[in-house]
Scaffold this motif. Sequence first.
Motif, PDB file in Angstrom:
ATOM      1  N   ALA A 193       0.826  -1.203   0.000  1.00  0.00           N
ATOM      2  CA  ALA A 193       0.000   0.000   0.000  1.00  0.00           C
ATOM      3  C   ALA A 193       0.860   1.254   0.000  1.00  0.00           C
ATOM      4  O   ALA A 193       0.386   2.334  -0.337  1.00  0.00           O
ATOM      5  N   THR A 194       2.116   1.118   0.398  1.00  0.00           N
ATOM      6  CA  THR A 194       2.973   2.311   0.452  1.00  0.00           C
ATOM      7  C   THR A 194       3.857   2.438  -0.792  1.00  0.00           C
ATOM      8  O   THR A 194       4.574   3.409  -0.930  1.00  0.00           O
ATOM      9  N   VAL A 195       3.792   1.446  -1.665  1.00  0.00           N
ATOM     10  CA  VAL A 195       4.611   1.525  -2.889  1.00  0.00           C
ATOM     11  C   VAL A 195       4.067   2.639  -3.784  1.00  0.00           C
ATOM     12  O   VAL A 195       2.862   2.733  -3.986  1.00  0.00           O
ATOM     13  N   PRO A 196       4.937   3.482  -4.337  1.00  0.00           N
ATOM     14  CA  PRO A 196       4.462   4.584  -5.195  1.00  0.00           C
ATOM     15  C   PRO A 196       3.695   4.047  -6.392  1.00  0.00           C
ATOM     16  O   PRO A 196       4.051   3.004  -6.957  1.00  0.00           O
ATOM     17  N   SER A 197       2.672   4.740  -6.793  1.00  0.00           N
ATOM     18  CA  SER A 197       1.791   4.216  -7.821  1.00  0.00           C
ATOM     19  C   SER A 197       2.484   4.153  -9.178  1.00  0.00           C
ATOM     20  O   SER A 197       2.122   3.337 -10.011  1.00  0.00           O
ATOM     21  N   ILE A 198       3.500   4.986  -9.383  1.00  0.00           N
ATOM     22  CA  ILE A 198       4.205   4.950 -10.665  1.00  0.00           C
ATOM     23  C   ILE A 198       4.879   3.587 -10.865  1.00  0.00           C
ATOM     24  O   ILE A 198       4.976   3.078 -11.977  1.00  0.00           O
ATOM     25  N   VAL A 199       5.268   2.964  -9.724  1.00  0.00           N
ATOM     26  CA  VAL A 199       5.885   1.643  -9.805  1.00  0.00           C
ATOM     27  C   VAL A 199       4.851   0.620 -10.284  1.00  0.00           C
ATOM     28  O   VAL A 199       5.139  -0.236 -11.112  1.00  0.00           O
ATOM     29  N   PHE A 200       3.629   0.766  -9.755  1.00  0.00           N
ATOM     30  CA  PHE A 200       2.555  -0.110 -10.246  1.00  0.00           C
ATOM     31  C   PHE A 200       2.313   0.124 -11.731  1.00  0.00           C
ATOM     32  O   PHE A 200       2.033  -0.797 -12.484  1.00  0.00           O
ATOM     33  N   GLY A 201       2.429   1.392 -12.135  1.00  0.00           N
ATOM     34  CA  GLY A 201       2.247   1.726 -13.540  1.00  0.00           C
ATOM     35  C   GLY A 201       3.252   0.983 -14.401  1.00  0.00           C
ATOM     36  O   GLY A 201       2.894   0.370 -15.426  1.00  0.00           O
ATOM     37  N   LEU A 202       4.494   0.971 -13.947  1.00  0.00           N
ATOM     38  CA  LEU A 202       5.540   0.277 -14.701  1.00  0.00           C
ATOM     39  C   LEU A 202       5.279  -1.223 -14.738  1.00  0.00           C
ATOM     40  O   LEU A 202       5.441  -1.883 -15.755  1.00  0.00           O
ATOM     41  N   PHE A 203       4.838  -1.745 -13.578  1.00  0.00           N
ATOM     42  CA  PHE A 203       4.528  -3.172 -13.493  1.00  0.00           C
ATOM     43  C   PHE A 203       3.389  -3.523 -14.458  1.00  0.00           C
ATOM     44  O   PHE A 203       3.452  -4.519 -15.185  1.00  0.00           O
ATOM     45  N   GLY A 204       2.367  -2.679 -14.471  1.00  0.00           N
ATOM     46  CA  GLY A 204       1.228  -2.887 -15.367  1.00  0.00           C
ATOM     47  C   GLY A 204       1.681  -2.844 -16.822  1.00  0.00           C
ATOM     48  O   GLY A 204       1.217  -3.643 -17.642  1.00  0.00           O
ATOM     49  N   LEU A 205       2.580  -1.920 -17.096  1.00  0.00           N
ATOM     50  CA  LEU A 205       3.111  -1.813 -18.465  1.00  0.00           C
ATOM     51  C   LEU A 205       3.790  -3.125 -18.856  1.00  0.00           C
ATOM     52  O   LEU A 205       3.515  -3.694 -19.913  1.00  0.00           O
ATOM     53  N   ALA A 206       4.651  -3.622 -17.970  1.00  0.00           N
ATOM     54  CA  ALA A 206       5.406  -4.830 -18.281  1.00  0.00           C
ATOM     55  C   ALA A 206       4.480  -6.035 -18.407  1.00  0.00           C
ATOM     56  O   ALA A 206       4.597  -6.832 -19.336  1.00  0.00           O
ATOM     57  N   LEU A 207       3.510  -6.164 -17.457  1.00  0.00           N
ATOM     58  CA  LEU A 207       2.689  -7.375 -17.423  1.00  0.00           C
ATOM     59  C   LEU A 207       1.516  -7.322 -18.398  1.00  0.00           C
ATOM     60  O   LEU A 207       1.415  -8.131 -19.308  1.00  0.00           O
ATOM     61  N   PHE A 208       0.640  -6.358 -18.196  1.00  0.00           N
ATOM     62  CA  PHE A 208      -0.609  -6.353 -18.979  1.00  0.00           C
ATOM     63  C   PHE A 208      -0.392  -5.826 -20.389  1.00  0.00           C
ATOM     64  O   PHE A 208      -0.839  -6.411 -21.357  1.00  0.00           O
ATOM     65  N   VAL A 209       0.283  -4.675 -20.475  1.00  0.00           N
ATOM     66  CA  VAL A 209       0.400  -4.017 -21.773  1.00  0.00           C
ATOM     67  C   VAL A 209       1.317  -4.818 -22.697  1.00  0.00           C
ATOM     68  O   VAL A 209       0.948  -5.127 -23.830  1.00  0.00           O
ATOM     69  N   ALA A 250       3.489  -7.972 -21.793  1.00  0.00           N
ATOM     70  CA  ALA A 250       3.529  -9.436 -21.725  1.00  0.00           C
ATOM     71  C   ALA A 250       2.209 -10.056 -22.184  1.00  0.00           C
ATOM     72  O   ALA A 250       2.189 -11.024 -22.928  1.00  0.00           O
ATOM     73  N   PHE A 251       1.063  -9.500 -21.703  1.00  0.00           N
ATOM     74  CA  PHE A 251      -0.243 -10.032 -22.120  1.00  0.00           C
ATOM     75  C   PHE A 251      -0.683  -9.457 -23.468  1.00  0.00           C
ATOM     76  O   PHE A 251      -1.713  -9.854 -23.992  1.00  0.00           O
ATOM     77  N   GLY A 252       0.057  -8.518 -23.952  1.00  0.00           N
ATOM     78  CA  GLY A 252      -0.226  -7.945 -25.257  1.00  0.00           C
ATOM     79  C   GLY A 252      -1.520  -7.158 -25.332  1.00  0.00           C
ATOM     80  O   GLY A 252      -2.150  -7.068 -26.361  1.00  0.00           O
ATOM     81  N   MET A 253      -1.961  -6.614 -24.238  1.00  0.00           N
ATOM     82  CA  MET A 253      -3.228  -5.856 -24.256  1.00  0.00           C
ATOM     83  C   MET A 253      -3.052  -4.491 -24.911  1.00  0.00           C
ATOM     84  O   MET A 253      -4.000  -3.939 -25.442  1.00  0.00           O
ATOM     85  N   GLY A 254      -1.837  -3.984 -24.827  1.00  0.00           N
ATOM     86  CA  GLY A 254      -1.647  -2.603 -25.247  1.00  0.00           C
ATOM     87  C   GLY A 254      -2.272  -1.695 -24.227  1.00  0.00           C
ATOM     88  O   GLY A 254      -2.968  -2.163 -23.306  1.00  0.00           O
ATOM     89  N   PRO A 255      -2.054  -0.389 -24.320  1.00  0.00           N
ATOM     90  CA  PRO A 255      -2.682   0.530 -23.363  1.00  0.00           C
ATOM     91  C   PRO A 255      -4.190   0.533 -23.593  1.00  0.00           C
ATOM     92  O   PRO A 255      -4.626   0.869 -24.696  1.00  0.00           O
ATOM     93  N   CYS A 256      -4.953   0.115 -22.623  1.00  0.00           N
ATOM     94  CA  CYS A 256      -6.401   0.056 -22.807  1.00  0.00           C
ATOM     95  C   CYS A 256      -7.113   0.106 -21.457  1.00  0.00           C
ATOM     96  O   CYS A 256      -6.472   0.104 -20.406  1.00  0.00           O
ATOM     97  N   LEU A 257      -8.454   0.117 -21.507  1.00  0.00           N
ATOM     98  CA  LEU A 257      -9.274   0.188 -20.298  1.00  0.00           C
ATOM     99  C   LEU A 257      -8.934  -0.954 -19.327  1.00  0.00           C
ATOM    100  O   LEU A 257      -8.715  -0.743 -18.133  1.00  0.00           O
ATOM    101  N   MET A 258      -8.859  -2.180 -19.872  1.00  0.00           N
ATOM    102  CA  MET A 258      -8.614  -3.328 -19.013  1.00  0.00           C
ATOM    103  C   MET A 258      -7.233  -3.260 -18.372  1.00  0.00           C
ATOM    104  O   MET A 258      -7.084  -3.544 -17.170  1.00  0.00           O
ATOM    105  N   ALA A 259      -6.240  -2.881 -19.158  1.00  0.00           N
ATOM    106  CA  ALA A 259      -4.887  -2.792 -18.600  1.00  0.00           C
ATOM    107  C   ALA A 259      -4.857  -1.768 -17.459  1.00  0.00           C
ATOM    108  O   ALA A 259      -4.268  -2.001 -16.396  1.00  0.00           O
ATOM    109  N   GLY A 260      -5.541  -0.647 -17.666  1.00  0.00           N
ATOM    110  CA  GLY A 260      -5.585   0.381 -16.622  1.00  0.00           C
ATOM    111  C   GLY A 260      -6.321  -0.136 -15.397  1.00  0.00           C
ATOM    112  O   GLY A 260      -5.867   0.039 -14.247  1.00  0.00           O
ATOM    113  N   ALA A 261      -7.456  -0.794 -15.639  1.00  0.00           N
ATOM    114  CA  ALA A 261      -8.262  -1.276 -14.506  1.00  0.00           C
ATOM    115  C   ALA A 261      -7.497  -2.311 -13.696  1.00  0.00           C
ATOM    116  O   ALA A 261      -7.505  -2.288 -12.459  1.00  0.00           O
TER     117      ALA A 261
END
Lengths: 279, 299, 214
Positions: free
Chosen positions: B124-140, B142-153
Amino acid sequence: MQTDVEGKSVAARPLATPEPQHGRYMISIRDLDLFYGDFKALEDINVDVEHNRITAFIGPSGCGKSSVLRSINRLNDLVKGARVEGQVFLDGEDIYGHGYDVVELRKRVGMVFQRPNPFPKSIYDNVAYGPRIFGVRDRAELDQVVEESLVRAALWDEVKGKLKQSAIALSGGQQQRLCIARVLAVEPEGILLDEPCAALDPIATQRIEDLLQELKKTYTIVIVTHNMQQAARLSDYTAFFMIENQGDPGRIVEFGPTNTIFTTPEDERTERYITGRFG
Amino acid sequence: MMGEMHVPARSRARKTTAKTADTVATVVLWALALVCLAVLGSIIGYILVKGLAVVFDPKFILGKPQAINAGGGILPFLLSSIYLTLLTMVIIMPIGVGAAIYMAEFAGESRITRLVRFGADSLATVPSIVFGLFGLALFVVAFGMGPCLMAGALTLALLNLPAVMRTSEEALRAVPASYREASLGLGASRWQTIRKVVLPSAVPGITTGGILTIGRILGESAALVFTMPLFATKAPTSLFSGGAAIAPNLWYTLTEAITPDAQRIAQGEAAALVILILALNLVARFLAHRYQARQGMVG
Amino acid sequence: MELRRGFHEQVDELNAELLRMGSVVVETIERTRQAFVRFDKDLCRQIVEDDDIVDDYRKRVEETGFELIARQAPVAVDLRKLIVIMRLAQHLERMADLCVNVCKSMESLDEQRISDWIRESINDMGVKAVQLAEQAITCYRTADLAMADDLEDQDDAIDRVNRRFFREFKSTGEEDIETAIRIVMISRFFERIGDNAVDVGEHVRFMLTGSGTL
């Protein structure tokens, strides 16, 4: 020579009889020890609870009265590290025996707690809770159970117009009678009450006592109370609990007809406690 | 003399001192509360004063965004934010509350649960930008979603899950043990007790946690910088289509946009965001209140 | 809304028990009068035997009262009533005992030596004693303060007859000394029954007003 509540004389009942008598007693506790982790909270508890009578547990705070009560419907199972040795017979069957149905046990022996604890639901939903748990869905049937239970708990007249209102809005005494109604709704045979009047004013207390006198015609009642006078007024049998020294387990010092306990107790410690000379 | 009690002089002095201290403390605490209120009021005031005029322009609130020209609207951003919030909540609440039920009712106290709790609190204390990077690596990627509603959610779900779980767990733990005892004492099973007594009683607490989460989702920008488009002219049409939420767009507008009225749009978006958060807050509170009233939870 | 219904029912039951005891005692006094007047020694023996019934009544009433006080912690009128019930049981039992004393005193009396005026005087005392006992129980049952206070005046009649025996025996010397002593004793027993009735009246006054002799 002791006499039972009807005044018939009976042989002084030994604290530990090897074989519980079935039929006369609904609940027979035999050589019960209770542990919380390594701590022995109760030792050598032997009590017979007669059908359609009120049996009271009295004694100083922390002497294990409530623990005994809670072991009668196995609510101690919920306490981590709690362990029971010995037996508790309900109509001859050991409730700690292998494969005993705890849900059935709790249905047969209901519990009313120290602080009124109605659910944060409507009065109706509180009383209907138990029947619904046991699968009653029919509206008319539920209505009937709710009304009957509230009538028996002497609360119907006060709440019949506002069954849909929150139970939280009731007074303490009404809440406690609601909790009794909630227990009655599952049609138990026995009711365990853990200091049911501790949080109530004297009038509300008296109403609960009157109610219990009425209920004992149909149910078997065990009540833990800090209030000796309450035990004296209310009960047919009284068990006096005590802890000899700090850290010792709680034991039953004397158990017998309430008349005897409060007029001519056999044990000097009982006498000293009920006359206010210690504790 | 009647009525005059003899009070020793020293005791009288002590009494006066205590009284003075009491007055001083009251004044100081009042002042501190006023400072907080003033800071809050001035921020909201500033945003609303600057932005309200813009927000009340129908062309702005209902218009289409413009990439280059002036006079763009923000409707797709608003819709994106609402979709994003709903989708994130749909993902997060069952998982968060479910985990909380396990933690509060079943797990008990052990080394593992303490570890889980510590992990959640740390996350809960990890900066959100780090989550952003993680989301980029995993969802956008690795999962090939690209930047989209689901990746953001999904990214926002990860970001807020620890908090939702912990607040729900606390709400469940705050349900008096006496309710559980009463239910179990009536012969109910553990699961029946949780479902019919514990969970309904915890709803207000869980709702409060949920409302805070909604606010955080709406206001989050850093975690979305890499996982959703920052600018889009259309609201998302499917779970995996793009769309830009207000908060990241606000950041984008102020730093990257080349429209001449970027300043005005940013002010309007800020006000719209505040109002949106307030509105969703009120709706959630209203629903929670109605639930409590229906259940008979309040006297 | 009446609270403590169970307790009040128990008090009512005890009250009923005491009233039953009262009618037994009144009957005993009446039988004792008849036994003397008819000089019926069989009846005397019967009365002596039946005294156990009254003793049992007293035991039951007192034990129940004792228990109720111990367990119910009665206060105010409840307390006064319970104490008075126990006192009344004592007085009633004593009245029955006095009847037994009369009967036992008759055993060695010779009927021939009892003149008509003695028989009449004792009969008067017996009638009066029955009446006093009845009045004592009635004033308790109906909570009648005036009737309770009146008992003392009524009792004077018995006392007068009792004093007359002394005077008569002193002046005539017709009867032999043993008969005279026994008759004086019997007269004295009836007089004591009256005194007990007066005591009951005082207890009733206490029960009703909370003042006076307990």
